[in-house]
Write a protein that holds these residues in place. Structure first.
Motif, PDB file in Angstrom:
ATOM      1  N   PRO A  22       0.832  -1.220   0.000  1.00  0.00           N
ATOM      2  CA  PRO A  22       0.000   0.000   0.000  1.00  0.00           C
ATOM      3  C   PRO A  22       0.853   1.251   0.000  1.00  0.00           C
ATOM      4  O   PRO A  22       2.043   1.225   0.351  1.00  0.00           O
ATOM      5  N   LYS A  23       0.237   2.366  -0.355  1.00  0.00           N
ATOM      6  CA  LYS A  23       0.968   3.618  -0.502  1.00  0.00           C
ATOM      7  C   LYS A  23       1.609   4.078   0.799  1.00  0.00           C
ATOM      8  O   LYS A  23       2.637   4.765   0.774  1.00  0.00           O
ATOM      9  N   GLU A  24       1.035   3.722   1.943  1.00  0.00           N
ATOM     10  CA  GLU A  24       1.603   4.150   3.219  1.00  0.00           C
ATOM     11  C   GLU A  24       2.987   3.553   3.458  1.00  0.00           C
ATOM     12  O   GLU A  24       3.777   4.101   4.226  1.00  0.00           O
ATOM     13  N   LEU A  25       3.286   2.434   2.814  1.00  0.00           N
ATOM     14  CA  LEU A  25       4.571   1.776   3.008  1.00  0.00           C
ATOM     15  C   LEU A  25       5.590   2.129   1.927  1.00  0.00           C
ATOM     16  O   LEU A  25       6.716   1.624   1.946  1.00  0.00           O
ATOM     17  N   LEU A  26       5.212   2.993   0.996  1.00  0.00           N
ATOM     18  CA  LEU A  26       6.122   3.365  -0.090  1.00  0.00           C
ATOM     19  C   LEU A  26       7.099   4.480   0.301  1.00  0.00           C
ATOM     20  O   LEU A  26       8.113   4.671  -0.377  1.00  0.00           O
ATOM     21  N   TRP A  27       6.806   5.224   1.358  1.00  0.00           N
ATOM     22  CA  TRP A  27       7.589   6.415   1.672  1.00  0.00           C
ATOM     23  C   TRP A  27       9.099   6.168   1.782  1.00  0.00           C
ATOM     24  O   TRP A  27       9.889   6.952   1.230  1.00  0.00           O
ATOM     25  N   PRO A  28       9.566   5.111   2.470  1.00  0.00           N
ATOM     26  CA  PRO A  28      11.021   4.932   2.565  1.00  0.00           C
ATOM     27  C   PRO A  28      11.698   4.680   1.222  1.00  0.00           C
ATOM     28  O   PRO A  28      12.915   4.838   1.116  1.00  0.00           O
ATOM     29  N   HIS A  29      10.920   4.311   0.206  1.00  0.00           N
ATOM     30  CA  HIS A  29      11.493   3.943  -1.080  1.00  0.00           C
ATOM     31  C   HIS A  29      11.408   5.058  -2.124  1.00  0.00           C
ATOM     32  O   HIS A  29      11.828   4.858  -3.271  1.00  0.00           O
ATOM     33  N   VAL A  30      10.870   6.203  -1.741  1.00  0.00           N
ATOM     34  CA  VAL A  30      10.742   7.318  -2.688  1.00  0.00           C
ATOM     35  C   VAL A  30      12.100   7.751  -3.264  1.00  0.00           C
ATOM     36  O   VAL A  30      12.216   7.978  -4.473  1.00  0.00           O
ATOM     37  N   VAL A  44      27.950   4.553  -6.293  1.00  0.00           N
ATOM     38  CA  VAL A  44      28.302   5.475  -5.207  1.00  0.00           C
ATOM     39  C   VAL A  44      28.090   4.787  -3.866  1.00  0.00           C
ATOM     40  O   VAL A  44      27.079   4.110  -3.658  1.00  0.00           O
ATOM     41  N   VAL A  45      29.048   4.952  -2.959  1.00  0.00           N
ATOM     42  CA  VAL A  45      28.926   4.463  -1.593  1.00  0.00           C
ATOM     43  C   VAL A  45      29.026   5.658  -0.656  1.00  0.00           C
ATOM     44  O   VAL A  45      29.985   6.438  -0.736  1.00  0.00           O
ATOM     45  N   VAL A  46      28.025   5.837   0.210  1.00  0.00           N
ATOM     46  CA  VAL A  46      27.984   6.966   1.141  1.00  0.00           C
ATOM     47  C   VAL A  46      28.315   6.462   2.542  1.00  0.00           C
ATOM     48  O   VAL A  46      27.713   5.499   3.019  1.00  0.00           O
ATOM     49  N   PHE A  47      29.276   7.113   3.196  1.00  0.00           N
ATOM     50  CA  PHE A  47      29.637   6.797   4.572  1.00  0.00           C
ATOM     51  C   PHE A  47      29.014   7.843   5.496  1.00  0.00           C
ATOM     52  O   PHE A  47      29.239   9.044   5.318  1.00  0.00           O
ATOM     53  N   LEU A  75      19.927   8.094   3.424  1.00  0.00           N
ATOM     54  CA  LEU A  75      19.519   6.763   3.840  1.00  0.00           C
ATOM     55  C   LEU A  75      18.831   5.968   2.735  1.00  0.00           C
ATOM     56  O   LEU A  75      18.729   4.751   2.826  1.00  0.00           O
ATOM     57  N   GLY A  76      18.315   6.630   1.719  1.00  0.00           N
ATOM     58  CA  GLY A  76      17.612   5.942   0.646  1.00  0.00           C
ATOM     59  C   GLY A  76      18.178   6.301  -0.710  1.00  0.00           C
ATOM     60  O   GLY A  76      18.963   7.232  -0.853  1.00  0.00           O
ATOM     61  N   GLY A  77      17.781   5.530  -1.730  1.00  0.00           N
ATOM     62  CA  GLY A  77      18.259   5.768  -3.085  1.00  0.00           C
ATOM     63  C   GLY A  77      18.925   4.522  -3.639  1.00  0.00           C
ATOM     64  O   GLY A  77      19.018   3.485  -2.977  1.00  0.00           O
ATOM     65  N   VAL A  78      19.432   4.622  -4.866  1.00  0.00           N
ATOM     66  CA  VAL A  78      20.086   3.467  -5.489  1.00  0.00           C
ATOM     67  C   VAL A  78      21.537   3.341  -5.040  1.00  0.00           C
ATOM     68  O   VAL A  78      22.174   2.319  -5.281  1.00  0.00           O
ATOM     69  N   HIS A  79      22.078   4.392  -4.405  1.00  0.00           N
ATOM     70  CA  HIS A  79      23.449   4.287  -3.909  1.00  0.00           C
ATOM     71  C   HIS A  79      23.496   3.355  -2.701  1.00  0.00           C
ATOM     72  O   HIS A  79      22.466   3.020  -2.113  1.00  0.00           O
ATOM     73  N   LEU A 131      11.964   8.568  11.775  1.00  0.00           N
ATOM     74  CA  LEU A 131      12.990   8.226  10.804  1.00  0.00           C
ATOM     75  C   LEU A 131      12.623   6.975  10.016  1.00  0.00           C
ATOM     76  O   LEU A 131      13.040   6.805   8.865  1.00  0.00           O
ATOM     77  N   SER A 132      11.822   6.093  10.605  1.00  0.00           N
ATOM     78  CA  SER A 132      11.421   4.866   9.918  1.00  0.00           C
ATOM     79  C   SER A 132      10.610   5.136   8.658  1.00  0.00           C
ATOM     80  O   SER A 132      10.513   4.276   7.778  1.00  0.00           O
ATOM     81  N   ASP A 133      10.015   6.338   8.572  1.00  0.00           N
ATOM     82  CA  ASP A 133       9.233   6.686   7.383  1.00  0.00           C
ATOM     83  C   ASP A 133      10.112   7.018   6.186  1.00  0.00           C
ATOM     84  O   ASP A 133       9.591   7.166   5.072  1.00  0.00           O
ATOM     85  N   VAL A 134      11.425   7.185   6.401  1.00  0.00           N
ATOM     86  CA  VAL A 134      12.319   7.519   5.292  1.00  0.00           C
ATOM     87  C   VAL A 134      13.481   6.544   5.173  1.00  0.00           C
ATOM     88  O   VAL A 134      14.268   6.637   4.243  1.00  0.00           O
ATOM     89  N   TRP A 135      13.608   5.617   6.110  1.00  0.00           N
ATOM     90  CA  TRP A 135      14.734   4.690   6.107  1.00  0.00           C
ATOM     91  C   TRP A 135      14.238   3.291   5.741  1.00  0.00           C
ATOM     92  O   TRP A 135      13.537   2.658   6.520  1.00  0.00           O
TER      93      TRP A 135
END
Length: 1001
Positions: free
Chosen positions: A268-276, A922-925, A938-942, A966-970
Motif C-alpha cells: 500500500p501507498k503508506e509503506l512506499l515512503w522509505p522507497h521514494v 556510489v557508496v555513502v559513509f 539513507l535511501g536511493g540506489v546508492h 525516521l522509519s518513514d524515510v529509512w
C-alpha cells in the motif's frame, strides 16, 4: 450523530441526570462491586465505538426478554452515549484551540511579511479572496475557458505547431495500466489511476506535444497481473482522428514503470515512503536517457528537456519536487486528496489519537511532502475552488491573503522581498465523450442527428427491474461495520416495502458496464445522486451528465462548480434527509424540470472535455518561466565554439571558471574580516569573468582529456564521506580510516572520494594544509550543507580548487536572498537567554558573516537547548512565504539556511546529471546520527555504510520533535544499507564494502 434520532431521548436523560448517576441509590442496577464500578468502566474505558455499534446494542436490547438484562443494556448504552458526547466536546475544544493557534501564527507571519514589503498596499492587494484561482483569469461566474469554435481550435493548434514538448507525469501508488483498469480493486487503485492515464493519453494528442511519460512503480508480484511488471506500455489514443502531426519514433504517451521498493510485493501507498528516493534516482536516469534520445530525433543533437514534471498525490509530489530540483525544470502538482484535511476529519471522529493516525496512515510524512510541493511547485492544479479555500489554506506554505498581496505586487512589478507562492489554478478533470451515446428514447422527441446511429441494444435486465442498486463490495461479513449496516438496512427496506423482483444489487460490475447503468437510469427518467458529506470534485457527476442524467448532489465541494457550469440538477445538504428526498421527488415528478436539466447537461458537457482541460493545462505550463541546466543554455548560445566536442559539448571544466580561491594562503593569522574580503573578491571576480577556456588545450592525448573532465568520470566507484562530527578533527580521523581501508584502490585511481559537509571550503582547506593532506585526495567537495560545489584541480598548487559555475544557477530557484536573510536575522535576535549574566551573552543565535555565502546564510548557536526545533523555524519561514532548506548542523552549534531544493544528497544527483556519475556505483559513509539533513543519505540506489559509534554523541535534540519518525524515510530492509560493528576498524570497513559487492574481501 445525525440520523440516529432514537439516541436523543437517552442522551438528554443522561445529561439531565448528570452526576446523580454515580449514586448507587439512583438505580438498582448501579451498584458497586468492591472497587469495580461498571458505570465508571464504561465512561473511562469504552472507546473506539461508533454509531453503528450503538445501533447494534440497541437492537440487542430490544430483542432481550429479561427486563433486568434489557435495563442493564440500555443503561450501559446511556453511559456510552454520555462518553461519546463528552469526547465530542473535548474534540471540539481541541479543534478550536488548534484553529486559534494556527490563525494567530498566520496573522503574525502575515504582519511580518507585509512589514518587510514596506510599500503601501494598493486596493488590489487587500481582501481575503484567492487571486487567480480560476483557470481562466476572468471573474466570469458560471463559465469555464473554452474553444468556442472549430476555427478558434484550428488557430490555437497552428500556434502550437513546431513545438516538440516532452512532459513527465508521476503517479506512484496503485496498479496502473492503459486498458482494463482494475478500478476499485483496492483503496490505492481508484479514480486517480484513471485520471492520470487519460491525462497522459489526451496530452499526447495535443498539438505541439511530442511525448508524454507517465512514471509509476513496476510491480512484479504473483498477487497482481503480469502486465504491471512490464517496463514500458504505450497508450494508444481512443480516437485516431485526434492524432497530430507530431508522429515520430518515440512520440506518443507511455507508461514507464520504475522498479523501486520490494521487488516481489505489491504494497500500500503508506509503506512506499522509505522507497521514494530510490524511485527518484531511477526516474532521473530514465528522463536523462529519454532526453538524449529525443534530442537525437527532434532536438538537433541537443537533449530535449522536459518542459514540466507533474506530481499526482503527496508521494509523487515529493518525488517530483526532488526531480524538479535535480533537473532544474518547472514542477506542477495535483493533490487529489490532502493530508491535513484527512487529519482534521480523523481527529474530529475521535476514534484514533494523532499518534495512532500517524502510525496507520503515515499522515505526517504525507503532510510534509505536501508542504514541500508548495515550496517547489510553479502551479498547483485543483479541481474546485473549495479545495483551495478550505483545504490548501490549512497548510503553512499557502495563505490566500498573502498570495493575493504577492500577486498584486508581481503585476505591478514591485519587489516581493524573496517571497513566493505557487499559482493555484482550477482545471476540472476532463472526459472523453466520443464513445458516449445518450439513449435515443430519452430525448423527448429530440432525435435529430441520430437516424444514422445504431441504437445500443437494451441489457436483458432492463425488462425485469425498475430500480438498480450497484456497487463493488466484499462479502457482507467482510465489509466494514458501517458499510455492512448500510447494506443490511437497504435489504430490510426492500423487505418492508415488498420490492422483491424490482431491485437488483449485484456485488460487482465491470468498467465497461458503467455506461449501461447510466443509460438505464436516463431511459427510465431517473436521477443520479451523490450525497457525500464532502465531494472533492465529482467526476461521476460529469459522467452522468454526459449520458443525459440529471443530478442531485451535495452542496459541499466540487458539485457546486459543476452545477454552476452545467445547471443540470439540484444541490442539497447531505445532512438534511428531507431536503434530499424532496429534491429527488421534485426531479422525478416534474418532467419539464427533468428534461431541462438533461438538456442543459448535454449542451454544456463539452466544457469538461479533455481537449479543454489540456488546452488550459498547456497554457499554464507556457506561463512558467523556462528552466533547465545552465550549461545547456551556454551550449545553445555557443554554437560557434570551434572546440566544442559532439559527444559532450558542455561537459568539461572549461565551462567553469577556475576561481582559484588561492586557499593556499594560510588562514591562520588572517583575521576573519580580511579572510572574508579576500574570499568575496575571489567570488566577485569569478562571477564577472567570462568562461575561461582550459589553458592546456594544446596538450594532446589522455592528458588533455583528464584536464577537460573532473576525475569522477574516470572512477569505478565514488565514496562519499558525509560524516557529521562535532568537530573537524573527529571527521578526519574517520576519513583517514576509510582511506586506509581502500588504499590500493585509491592509489590505482579506481576509487574516488567526495567530501560532503556543512563546513565551508576555507575551513576544509585550512585543515588539509595544516595536517599534511592534499586537496587532490578528493575529486569534489560539497560544502555548506550542499550550497557550494568545488572540484580539486591539479593545475596549480596555489589554486587547488575549481568552483562549479553552473551549480548556483541550478539551485537558486525561489532563493529569498536578502529578504530571507533579514527575516532570519530578526528571528535570531528574538532568541534570548533570559538567565545570561550579561547582555553580551543573552543572544543565543547570531549571524556568522565570516562563513555566510550568497547561497548559505550561517548562524552560530551558543546554547542549542534554547533554540526551537528545526521544524518550527521551517514552519515560520513557510508562513511568511519564504522558501528555504533549514539545516541544524555541527551538533546544533550551527544553522545553515540554503535554497529549498538544495542539499548534500541532491548535489550527488547534480553530479550524475552534470558528469554522468553512476549513482549505483556510489557508496555513502555516514554515522549513526548527523545533521538534520542526515536522512537524505539513507535511501536511493546508492549504497550506504553506517559507521557505528560515529556521531552517536550528537544531541538528540537535533532530531527531537521530528515531523515524522525516521522509519518513514529509512528502508531498514534494504540490501543497500549496512552497518559496521560498534568498535570498527579498517578491516571492518573493507568487510562492509565487500558485503555490498563494491570490493573484494
Amino acid at each position: 450523530m445525525a440520523g440516529n434520532d432514537w439516541i436523543n431521548s437517552y442522551l438528554e436523560a443522561i445529561l439531565d441526570v448528570g452526576p446523580g448517576l454515580d449514586d448507587a441509590k439512583s438505580s438498582l442496577l448501579l451498584r458497586e462491586r468492591g472497587r469495580f464500578s461498571p458505570t465508571r468502566y464504561f465512561v473511562d474505558n469504552v472507546i473506539g465505538f461508533d454509531e453503528t455499534d450503538l445501533h447494534r446494542s440497541w437492537v440487542k436490547a430490544q430483542a432481550t426478554r429479561s427486563p433486568q438484562e434489557r435495563n442493564t443494556r440500555l443503561e450501559n448504552m446511556c453511559w456510552r452515549i454520555w462518553n461519546l458526547a463528552r469526547q465530542k466536546k473535548q474534540l471540539e475544544s481541541e479543534e478550536a484551540q488548534r484553529m486559534t493557534r494556527r490563525r494567530l501564527e498566520r496573522e503574525r507571519g502575515r504582519r511580518e511579511a507585509v512589514a518587510d514589503m514596506s510599500e503601501d498596499l494598493s486596493e488590489g492587494e487587500k481582501g481575503d479572496i484567492v487571486s487567480d484561482v480560476s483557470a481562466h483569469g476572468d471573474n466570469h461566474k458560471g463559465r469555464l475557458p473554452r474553444i468556442s469554435s472549430t476555427d478558434a481550435m484550428e488557430a490555437w493548434a497552428n500556434q502550437q505547431k513546431g513545438k516538440k514538448l516532452y512532459l513527465v507525469l508521476i503517479s506512484l501508488h496503485g496498479l496502473i495500466r492503459g486498458e482494463n483498469m482494475e478500478l476499485g480493486r483496492d483503496s490505492d487503485t481508484g479514480g486517480q489511476v484513471k485520471y492520470v492515464v487519460e491525462l497522459a493519453r489526451a496530452l499526447a494528442s495535443m498539438p505541439g506535444v511530442y511525448r508524454v511519460d507517465l512514471l509509476t512503480r513496476q510491480v512484479a508480484s504473483p498477487d497482481v497481473d503480469w502486465s504491471y511488471g512490464e517496463p514500458t506500455e504505450m497508450l494508444a489514443p481512443h480516437n485516431s482522428d485526434s492524432l497530430t502531426d507530431e508522429i515520430g519514433e518515440s512520440s506518443g504517451a507511455y507508461i514507464i514503470r520504475i522498479p523501486f521498493g520490494p521487488r516481489d510485493k505489491y504494497i500500500p501507498k503508506e509503506l512506499l515512503w522509505p522507497h521514494v528516493p530510490e524511485f527518484v534516482d531511477g526516474a532521473l536516469s530514465h528522463i536523462i536517457q529519454m532526453s538524449k534520445v529525443l534530442g537525437e530525433q527532434v532536438g538537433g543533437g541537443r537533449p530535449v528537456w522536459p518542459v514540466a514534471i507533474h506530481g499526482h498525490y503527496a508521494d509523487a509530489g515529493d518525488s517530483a519536487a526532488l526531480l524538479s530540483g535535480a533537473l532544474n525544470v518547472p514542477m506542477l502538482f495535483t493533490g487529489h486528496s490532502l493530508g491535513r484535511d484527512k487529519l482534521e476529519q480523523l481527529l474530529r471522529q475521535g476514534r484514533l489519537s494523532k499518534d495512532e493516525i500517524n502510525k496507520t496512515y503515515k499522515i505526517m510524512r504525507r503532510i510534509e511532502a505536501e508542504e514541500l510541493t508548495l515550496d517547489a511547485s510553479e502551479v498547483v492544479i485543483t479541481s474546485t475552488r473549495q479545495e483551495i479555500e478550505e483545504q490548501w489554506r490549512l497548510y503553512n506554505g499557502f495563505d490566500p491573503v498573502l498570495e493575493r498581496k504577492l500577486r498584486a505586487r508581481i503585476r505591478r512589478n514591485v519587489s516581493c522581498y524573496g517571497r513566493f507562492m505557487p499559482r493555484m489554478v482550477v482545471i476540472p478533470p476532463g472526459m472523453e465523450f466520443n464513445h458516449i451515446i445518450p439513449h435515443d428514447g430519452d430525448m423527448d422527441g429530440e432525435t435529430e442527428g441520430t437516424e444514422d446511429r445504431q441504437a445500443s441494444p437494451d441489457p436483458p435486465i432492463w425488462a425485469e427491474v425498475h430500480t438498480l442498486i450497484m456497487g463493488n463490495r466484499d462479502n457482507i461479513d467482510e465489509m466494514s461495520s458501517t458499510s455492512a449496516s448500510m447494506l443490511l438496512s437497504i435489504i430490510k427496506m426492500i423487505d418492508k416495502y415488498d420490492l422483491y423482483g424490482q431491485v437488483a444489487y449485484p456485488k460487482h460490475h465491470k468498467q465497461s458496464e458503467v455506461p449501461d447503468i447510466y443509460r438505464l437510469a436516463a431511459k427510465t427518467k431517473g436521477v443520479f445522486i451523490n450525497p457525500a458529506f464532502i465531494e472533492p470534485f465529482g467526476l461521476t457527476l460529469i459522467e452522468a451528465a454526459a449520458h443525459g442524467l440529471p443530478m442531485v448532489a451535495t452542496k459541499n465541494g466540487g458539485p457546486v462548480d459543476i452545477h454552476r457550469v452545467l445547471d443540470n440538477g439540484l444541490l442539497v445538504d447531505p445532512h438534511d434527509h428531507e431536503s434530499v428526498a424532496d429534491a429527488l421527488l421534485k426531479l422525478v415528478a416534474d418532467k419539464q424540470l427533468w428534461s431541462k436539466c438533461r438538456s442543459n447537461g448535454l449542451r454544456n458537457i463539452h466544457l469538461f472535455s479533455w481537449t479543454e482541460h489540456c488546452k488550459t493545462y498547456l497554457s499554464r505550463i507556457a506561463s512558467c518561466k523556462p528552466r533547465h541546466p545552465g550549461w545547456l543554455k551556454n551550449n545553445d548560445s555557443d554554437d560557434d565554439d570551434e572546440n566544442s566536442e559532439p559527444e559532450s559539448p558542455g561537459d568539461s571544466l572549461r565551462d567553469m571558471q577556475d576561481i582559484s580561491l588561492n586557499l593556499k594562503f594560510s588562514m591562520d593569522g588572517v583575521d576573519a574580516e580580511d579572510r572574508k574580503n579576500k574570499l568575496e573578491n575571489a567570488v566577485m571576480s569569478m562571477s564577472k569573468a567570462n568562461i575561461v577556456k582550459t589553458a592546456q588545450r594544446t596538450v594532446s592525448g589522455e592528458k588533455t582529456d583528464q584536464a577537460k573532465f573532473p576525475a569522477i568520470r574516470r572512477r569505478n566507484h565514488i565514496f562519499v564521506i558525509a560524516i557529521d562530527a562535532d568537530n573537524i578533527e573527529n571527521l578526519f580521523v574517520n576519513v583517514k580510516k576509510i582511506f586506509e581501508a581502500v588504499e590500493n584502490e585509491k592509489n590505482d585511481g579506481s576509487v574516488g572520494f567526495i567530501l560532503a559537509t556543512s563546513l565551508q571550503m576555507a575551513e576544509i582547506h585550512s585543515y588539509l594544509v595544516s595536517n599534511g593532506l592534499s586537496p587532490s585526495d578528493f575529486d569534489a567537495f560539497i560544502c555548506n550543507s550542499g550550497a557550494d560545489l568545488y572540484y580539486s584541480s591539479s593545475h596549480s598548487e596555489d589554486n587547488p580548487f575549481v568552483f562549479d559555475l553552473y551549480y548556483h544557477s541550478h539551485i537558486e530557484y525561489r532563493w529569498g536572498g536578502e529578504g530571507l536573510r533579514k527575516t532570519l536575522v530578526r528571528w535570531a535576535s528574538s532568541i534570548i537567554d533570559k538567565k545570561a549574566q550579561n547582555k553580551n551573552e543573552e543572544h543565543v543565535v547570531t549571524e556568522d558573516e565570516s562563513v555566510s555565502t550568497n547561497y548559505c546564510y550561517a548562524f552560530n548557536v551558543q546554547n542549542p537547548a534554547l533554540v526551537p526545533p528545526a521544524k518550527e523555524l521551517r514552519k515560520m519561514m513557510r508562513i511568511q512565504a519564504l522558501r528555504c532548506h533549514i539545516i541544524y548542523c555541527q551538533n546544533g552549534r550551527k544553522i545553515n539556511v540554503i535554497p529549498v531544493l538544495a542539499s548534500r544528497s541532491q548535489a550527488l544527483r547534480y553530479l550524475y546529471l552534470r558528469w554522468g556519475m553512476d549513482l549505483s556505483k556510489v557508496v555513502v559513509f555516514i554515522g549513526e546520527s548527523g545533521d538534520t539533513d542526515y536522512e537524505g543519505f539513507l535511501g536511493g540506489v546508492h549504497k550506504t555504510v553506517i559507521l557505528k559509534g560515529v556521531s552517536n554523541t550528537i544531541s538528540d535534540q537535533l532530531h527531537a520533535n521530528r515531523i515524522y519518525p525516521l522509519s518513514d524515510v529509512w528502508p531498514t530492509d534494504s540490501a543497500n544499507v549496512i552497518q559496521t560493528p560498534e568498535q570498527f576498524g579498517v578491516a571492518d570497513i573493507r568487510g562492509s564494502l565487500a558485503k555490498l559487492g563494491v570490493l573484494k574481501g
